[in-house]
Every structure is written in C-alpha cells, then in structure tokens.
Enzyme design. Sequence first.
Site, short mmCIF file in Angstrom:
data_model
loop_
_atom_site.label_atom_id
_atom_site.label_comp_id
_atom_site.label_asym_id
_atom_site.label_seq_id
_atom_site.Cartn_x
_atom_site.Cartn_y
_atom_site.Cartn_z
N ASP A 9 0.62 -1.27 -0.11
CA ASP A 9 -0.09 0.00 0.06
C ASP A 9 0.93 1.24 0.01
O ASP A 9 0.50 2.29 0.74
CB ASP A 9 -0.98 0.05 1.34
CG ASP A 9 -1.83 -1.06 1.13
OD1 ASP A 9 -1.91 -1.95 0.45
OD2 ASP A 9 -2.91 -1.34 2.21
N LYS A 103 -6.90 -4.74 -3.13
CA LYS A 103 -7.64 -5.42 -2.07
C LYS A 103 -8.47 -4.55 -1.37
O LYS A 103 -8.30 -3.23 -1.75
CB LYS A 103 -6.59 -5.89 -0.73
CG LYS A 103 -5.76 -4.80 -0.40
CD LYS A 103 -4.67 -5.48 0.74
CE LYS A 103 -4.00 -4.26 1.29
NZ LYS A 103 -4.78 -3.26 2.10
N CYS A 145 -1.92 -2.50 7.75
CA CYS A 145 -1.87 -3.54 6.61
C CYS A 145 -0.46 -4.33 6.57
O CYS A 145 -0.53 -5.44 6.33
CB CYS A 145 -2.14 -2.58 5.07
SG CYS A 145 -3.78 -2.21 5.14
C1 VGL Z 1 -4.47 0.91 6.25
C2 VGL Z 1 -5.86 2.12 7.67
C3 VGL Z 1 -6.78 1.90 6.86
C4 VGL Z 1 -3.00 0.47 5.84
C5 VGL Z 1 -5.71 0.75 5.53
O1 VGL Z 1 -2.93 0.42 4.67
O2 VGL Z 1 -2.46 0.14 6.49
N1 VGL Z 1 -4.39 1.79 7.32
N2 VGL Z 1 -6.71 1.42 5.89
#
Ligand code: VGL
Length: 198
Positions: A9, A103, A145
Amino acid sequence: MTRALIIIDVQNDFTEGGALAVDGGAAVAGAISALLAAHPNTYGHIFASRDWHDAEGGNNGHFAVDAEPDFVDTWPAHCVADTTGAEYHAALTLPESTVHILKGQGQPGYSIFEGVDGSGEKFGELLIAAGVTHVDLVGLATDFCVRASGLDALEHGQQVRVFTDLIAGVAPESSEQALAELAHAGAVLATSEVVEQA
Ligand code: VGL
C-alpha cells in the site's frame, strides 16, 4: 528457497498530503525504489498491493460514514478505486515484472492475502504457484496493513522478514506493538541492509 518482496500500500492517500497520511510514507516510497535499484536481481518475485475501496457503501464499516473516524476501526475515506489517492506514490518505481494486487473492494481488506491480481487470482495462491517460501515485507502502514499481511504470511507458513527501515505507521505506539506482535509470531525484524546482491 524462493524469496519474494512484498510491498504494501505505498499509495498517495497513505503518504504526506493524502487522505490518511502516514508520516514518513513518501520517504518509504523513495527508499523502496532505492533498494530495488541497488538490487535489481535479488527478487525473482515482487508483489505490490493497493487498497482499492469502493466509493459507495462504507466498505463494510471501514469508512466512517456520517461519523467521526476513530483511526482504529473506522477511517476517513481513502484509496477509492481509480482515484489519484489510490495510485502508487510517484516515488515508488516498480519493475515491469511486479505482480499488482488489489484489496479492500467493499471490505476493510487490511491483509494482502485478501487481495487478488488482475485475473482475480488470490494472492496466497500466487505465492504458492511461484514457490515462494520467504517473504520480505515493506510498506504502509506498519500498524494496520503491514501487520495484518505479516501475520497472515506467517500463518501461511512463510518465513517473514520485516524491514523496519522501509515501513511507516499511523501511530508510534500501535506500530511498536505491531512489530512486537509480528516478532512474537515468528517474523524477523531486520533492516534492508541484510538484502544481498543476487
Ligand atoms: C491502512 C488504515 C486504514 C493500511 C488501510 O494500509 O495500513 N490503514 N486502511
């Protein structure tokens, strides 16, 4: 032994100026690119995930809708599919061979193991098909994540290293806790200095 690099991410919304900015996120993007440039042949398999949420519907409680986000279970809208916020950060340079995983479509989707490639193949199946036994984990965010993906990788029988110089978290305390949890579950916490030239 077959080792893969897993990049979680590294997207605009999780970096400075994004909807859910993580301090140090942009630096992580640049540092991952530098690692790949310095070691172009080390990783035969590179997987990169993106959070890819639906614009509508709150993604099963993940987006705070008509409420304040608590930044633990509910979040401001972020990484909506096909928006600039969901794109990889500009400083992240990925090799052509990278397998792209999406995802979080309609779901919180913290773990890359909940993701699929462009043909809908599940990430876990792709790892097995590639014969991957060892994964090096980097990206954002440490406490969500990266944590979830690392714990799932361990559960899937992978040998896991987390590169602490190539991650950044939402909050310091929960990030420290996440790393302790990962280490307790069997992950090795290392820095990317351990990466060897192929
Ligand atoms: C994430 C908070 C909300 C991440 C994803 O990628 O760690 N953190 N959604």
